[in-house]
Scaffold this motif. Structure first.
Motif, PDB file in Angstrom:
ATOM      1  N   ALA A 133       0.828  -1.204   0.000  1.00  0.00           N
ATOM      2  CA  ALA A 133       0.000   0.000   0.000  1.00  0.00           C
ATOM      3  C   ALA A 133       0.863   1.255   0.000  1.00  0.00           C
ATOM      4  N   VAL A 134       1.982   1.212   0.734  1.00  0.00           N
ATOM      5  CA  VAL A 134       2.891   2.364   0.733  1.00  0.00           C
ATOM      6  C   VAL A 134       3.563   2.508  -0.623  1.00  0.00           C
ATOM      7  N   LYS A 135       3.958   1.388  -1.209  1.00  0.00           N
ATOM      8  CA  LYS A 135       4.700   1.437  -2.468  1.00  0.00           C
ATOM      9  C   LYS A 135       3.834   1.945  -3.616  1.00  0.00           C
ATOM     10  N   MET A 136       2.506   1.670  -3.582  1.00  0.00           N
ATOM     11  CA  MET A 136       1.678   1.988  -4.766  1.00  0.00           C
ATOM     12  C   MET A 136       1.588   3.486  -5.132  1.00  0.00           C
ATOM     13  N   PRO A 137       1.292   4.429  -4.288  1.00  0.00           N
ATOM     14  CA  PRO A 137       0.873   4.354  -2.893  1.00  0.00           C
ATOM     15  C   PRO A 137      -0.641   4.541  -2.771  1.00  0.00           C
ATOM     16  N   MET A 138      -1.222   3.968  -1.714  1.00  0.00           N
ATOM     17  CA  MET A 138      -2.643   4.132  -1.446  1.00  0.00           C
ATOM     18  C   MET A 138      -2.856   5.216  -0.393  1.00  0.00           C
ATOM     19  N   TYR A 180     -10.450  12.149  -3.235  1.00  0.00           N
ATOM     20  CA  TYR A 180      -9.596  13.109  -2.531  1.00  0.00           C
ATOM     21  C   TYR A 180      -8.417  13.570  -3.387  1.00  0.00           C
ATOM     22  N   THR A 181      -7.662  12.612  -3.950  1.00  0.00           N
ATOM     23  CA  THR A 181      -6.467  13.010  -4.691  1.00  0.00           C
ATOM     24  C   THR A 181      -6.814  13.717  -6.001  1.00  0.00           C
ATOM     25  N   SER A 191      -1.291  10.297 -10.246  1.00  0.00           N
ATOM     26  CA  SER A 191      -0.801   8.913 -10.162  1.00  0.00           C
ATOM     27  C   SER A 191      -1.480   8.160  -9.031  1.00  0.00           C
ATOM     28  N   VAL A 192      -1.694   8.824  -7.900  1.00  0.00           N
ATOM     29  CA  VAL A 192      -2.380   8.181  -6.781  1.00  0.00           C
ATOM     30  C   VAL A 192      -3.805   7.810  -7.189  1.00  0.00           C
ATOM     31  N   ALA A 193      -4.466   8.721  -7.901  1.00  0.00           N
ATOM     32  CA  ALA A 193      -5.832   8.436  -8.357  1.00  0.00           C
ATOM     33  C   ALA A 193      -5.850   7.272  -9.344  1.00  0.00           C
ATOM     34  N   HIS A 194      -4.871   7.209 -10.244  1.00  0.00           N
ATOM     35  CA  HIS A 194      -4.824   6.113 -11.203  1.00  0.00           C
ATOM     36  C   HIS A 194      -4.511   4.785 -10.518  1.00  0.00           C
ATOM     37  N   MET A 195      -3.659   4.812  -9.498  1.00  0.00           N
ATOM     38  CA  MET A 195      -3.359   3.573  -8.784  1.00  0.00           C
ATOM     39  C   MET A 195      -4.575   3.042  -8.037  1.00  0.00           C
ATOM     40  N   ALA A 196      -5.518   3.933  -7.689  1.00  0.00           N
ATOM     41  CA  ALA A 196      -6.768   3.472  -7.082  1.00  0.00           C
ATOM     42  C   ALA A 196      -7.546   2.591  -8.055  1.00  0.00           C
ATOM     43  N   LEU A 197      -7.466   2.892  -9.355  1.00  0.00           N
ATOM     44  CA  LEU A 197      -8.112   2.037 -10.345  1.00  0.00           C
ATOM     45  C   LEU A 197      -7.489   0.646 -10.364  1.00  0.00           C
ATOM     46  N   VAL A 198      -6.195   0.570 -10.055  1.00  0.00           N
ATOM     47  CA  VAL A 198      -5.527  -0.732  -9.985  1.00  0.00           C
ATOM     48  C   VAL A 198      -6.077  -1.555  -8.827  1.00  0.00           C
ATOM     49  N   GLY A 204      -0.283   0.948 -18.857  1.00  0.00           N
ATOM     50  CA  GLY A 204      -0.607   2.205 -19.511  1.00  0.00           C
ATOM     51  C   GLY A 204      -0.136   3.398 -18.714  1.00  0.00           C
ATOM     52  N   HIS A 205      -0.341   3.352 -17.408  1.00  0.00           N
ATOM     53  CA  HIS A 205       0.105   4.454 -16.563  1.00  0.00           C
ATOM     54  C   HIS A 205       1.617   4.548 -16.555  1.00  0.00           C
ATOM     55  N   GLY A 206       2.306   3.413 -16.626  1.00  0.00           N
ATOM     56  CA  GLY A 206       3.763   3.450 -16.678  1.00  0.00           C
ATOM     57  C   GLY A 206       4.270   4.211 -17.886  1.00  0.00           C
ATOM     58  N   LEU A 207       3.625   4.024 -19.020  1.00  0.00           N
ATOM     59  CA  LEU A 207       4.018   4.744 -20.227  1.00  0.00           C
ATOM     60  C   LEU A 207       3.639   6.223 -20.152  1.00  0.00           C
ATOM     61  N   VAL A 208       2.374   6.497 -19.798  1.00  0.00           N
ATOM     62  CA  VAL A 208       1.852   7.865 -19.903  1.00  0.00           C
ATOM     63  C   VAL A 208       2.390   8.761 -18.800  1.00  0.00           C
ATOM     64  N   SER A 209       2.431   8.267 -17.566  1.00  0.00           N
ATOM     65  CA  SER A 209       2.952   9.114 -16.486  1.00  0.00           C
ATOM     66  C   SER A 209       4.433   9.402 -16.708  1.00  0.00           C
ATOM     67  N   GLY A 210       5.184   8.380 -17.158  1.00  0.00           N
ATOM     68  CA  GLY A 210       6.586   8.626 -17.476  1.00  0.00           C
ATOM     69  C   GLY A 210       6.730   9.687 -18.556  1.00  0.00           C
TER      70      GLY A 210
END
Length: 512
Positions: A220-225, A288-289, A307-314, A335-341
């Motif tokens: 959860a910390v790594k994602m992060p949530m 929130y994010t 990124s936090v909001a997108h990780m919530a979709l994960v 997809g997020h790895g490509l686009v956020s980068g």
């Protein structure tokens, strides 16, 4: 490729290059230039090996391929091997690394050999996280990624780099202490540290809850949530551009990978038990994010909160525990790895020219940087989830899977999709359009050849993933089915609707 230790070679190439960068002879700019070329060549070699890995992977073959094993001491062993889930994340890692080296070519001017060595070490550890098959070797690789990233932020970061690097290190390290304790218990109970063997081991359902919580504290910390996400905006803002790319593009995905590799298949009863905990945290994170991102004045911080909001979709998709949700969550990660980068690279382009990330300092740059404005708009649309681009298949599948598990969770998740359009388009309008109030921003030159070489491959990959997602779904389909088999017995039988603590049963939708 029979008998060729390709995974070991992929680990060794950047590691040896890192050692060369640190201890290579020479001084000054000549040594720095040498380090740049060594890093670029090493990362391109690893990318080439990653393509061979993709071409050599047999989707109809056994689950674990390219396996290597050497017993070291006790239960600890040097064990490597990949399935489809690990394959694509390794490819994402080795694809982004040469782009990060190119992005740092001019931006980093001090301690260049050490900087390149840190990135090369990071590549070894990231590939190792996805390739290892020993529990404790995974922990070493997983935690080892903290060290080079800590150095990258702390030495080559911004004005508050020391604060950001310590916060990043302490958050992620403390979250993983509980995971180590859980691993020790698992090794003693199961009598093995072999991950494939542990995936087939049935832990006591009550004990699973404690093990699940211990692993969740780390992932959860790594994602992060939410609410353990606060280290991420600080780390992104202070990190150099390439550091932000790897942090968002790969390191955040380690949390999702851990949940898919460990939490769901090893602790299926606990995953069902904590269904609503994950859904509740994901719902809060989405709302929130997204609202926090709307009011940001720093470009990097806005993208970090997105990124936090997108990780919530994960997490929505993974814990929907059905095929659409899990496959969608995985596609969101890619997809997020490509686009956020790519978005962080776009920020880095204008930062290198104006040395500020304040949105108010820009405006109207579409006039003097039309090539940049076009590519930035492309990735803005991709981040929103425009059909035909990389984020759309994952978000659509994740939403579909979440709806099958909980219509309420899906309703909240949809708000995140809507607000992402709001804050990303608002960001783009303020940067690219409107009057040019600042002469220095109006005088910035457009993209040069090196910057096009960095961004165009990301454009092509984003289109490929959006137009032909099956090429990314096919390698993971069998592995997702195996994860679903593990969680299927934890579902309430013959109940198509979720009850508190229980998502919709996997068998209600079939296996394909």
């Amino acid at each position: 490729m029979n008998g060729f230790p390709i995974l070991s070679v992929m680990l060794a190439v950047p590691l040896l290059a890192a050692i060369w960068c640190v201890f290579a002879p020479g001084e000054g700019e000549a040594r720095a230039t040498q380090a740049r070329y060594v890093a670029l060549i090493a990362t391109l070699i690893d990318f080439g090996l990653g393509i061979l890995l993709w071409l050599g992977f047999d989707q109809a073959g056994p689950r674990w391929q390219f396996t290597e094993r050497a017993d070291l001491f006790g239960r600890f062993s040097y064990a490597l091997g990949i399935d489809g889930i690990a394959l694509l994340l390794i490819l994402l890692s080795v694809f982004l690394m040469p782009l990060c080296v190119l992005a740092s070519w001019k931006a980093i001017g001090k301690r260049v050999p050490e900087y390149m060595a840190a990135f090369l070490l990071m590549e070894t550890l990231m590939v190792g996280v996805f390739a290892v098959q020993d529990l404790f070797l995974f922990y070493i690789m997983f935690e080892g990624t903290l060290i080079p990233m800590y150095l990258i932020i702390g030495i080559w970061g911004g004005a508050r780099r020391i604060y950001a690097s310590y916060k990043f290190f302490l958050y992620t390290l403390l979250g993983s202490v509980l995971m180590l304790v859980a691993m020790l218990y698992m090794a003693r109970t199961a009598g093995t540290t072999n991950i494939p063997a542990l995936l087939a081991f049935n832990f006591d359902p009550v004990v699973q809850r404690w093990l699940w919580l211990a692993f969740f504290a780390s992932f959860a910390v790594k994602m992060p949530m939410w609410p353990v996400h606060t280290w991420l905006p600080d780390a992104h803002v202070e990190a150099p551009t390439a550091g932000s790319v790897i942090l968002a593009g790969v390191m955040l995905k380690m949390g999702g990978y851990g949940m898919l590799r460990f939490s769901l298949p090893m602790f299926p009863d606990a995953s069902v038990y904590f269904f609503w905990l994950v859904m509740a945290l994901s719902m809060v994170a989405t709302v929130y994010t997204s609202l926090v991102a709307l009011v940001q004045t720093d470009m990097k911080k806005l993208i970090a909160y997105s990124s936090v909001a997108h990780m919530a979709l994960v997490t929505f998709g993974l814990f929907a525990m059905n095929r659409q949700g899990i496959e969608g969550a995985y596609m969101v990660m890619l997809g997020h790895g490509l686009v956020s980068g790519a978005l962080f690279l776009c920020v880095g382009v204008v930062y290198d020219r104006l040395h500020t990330r304040e949105i108010a300092r820009y405006g109207g740059i579409a006039n003097n940087m039309p090539g940049y404005a076009t590519i930035f708009l492309f990735f803005t649309m991709a981040s929103i989830g425009l059909p035909g681009l990389s984020n759309f298949p994952g978000e659509f599948l994740s939403m579909m899977g979440t709806y099958r598990a909980s219509s309420w969770a899906a309703l909240i998740a949809v708000t995140g999709i809507i607000t992402s359009a709001a804050y990303m388009l608002y960001l783009y309008r303020r940067i690219a359009f409107g009057p040019q109030k600042n002469a220095d921003a109006a005088a910035m030159p457009d993209l040069d050849a090196r910057e096009y070489a960095i961004l165009v491959p990301l454009v092509l990959a984003t289109i490929w993933m959006g137009v032909y997602p099956e090429s990314f779904l096919a390698p993971i389909r069998k592995d997702v089915g195996l994860v679903m088999e593990r969680v299927a017995h934890a579902h309430p039988p013959s109940d198509a609707q979720p009850t508190p603590g229980h998502p919709a049963p996997a068998h209600a939708e079939g296996q394909e």
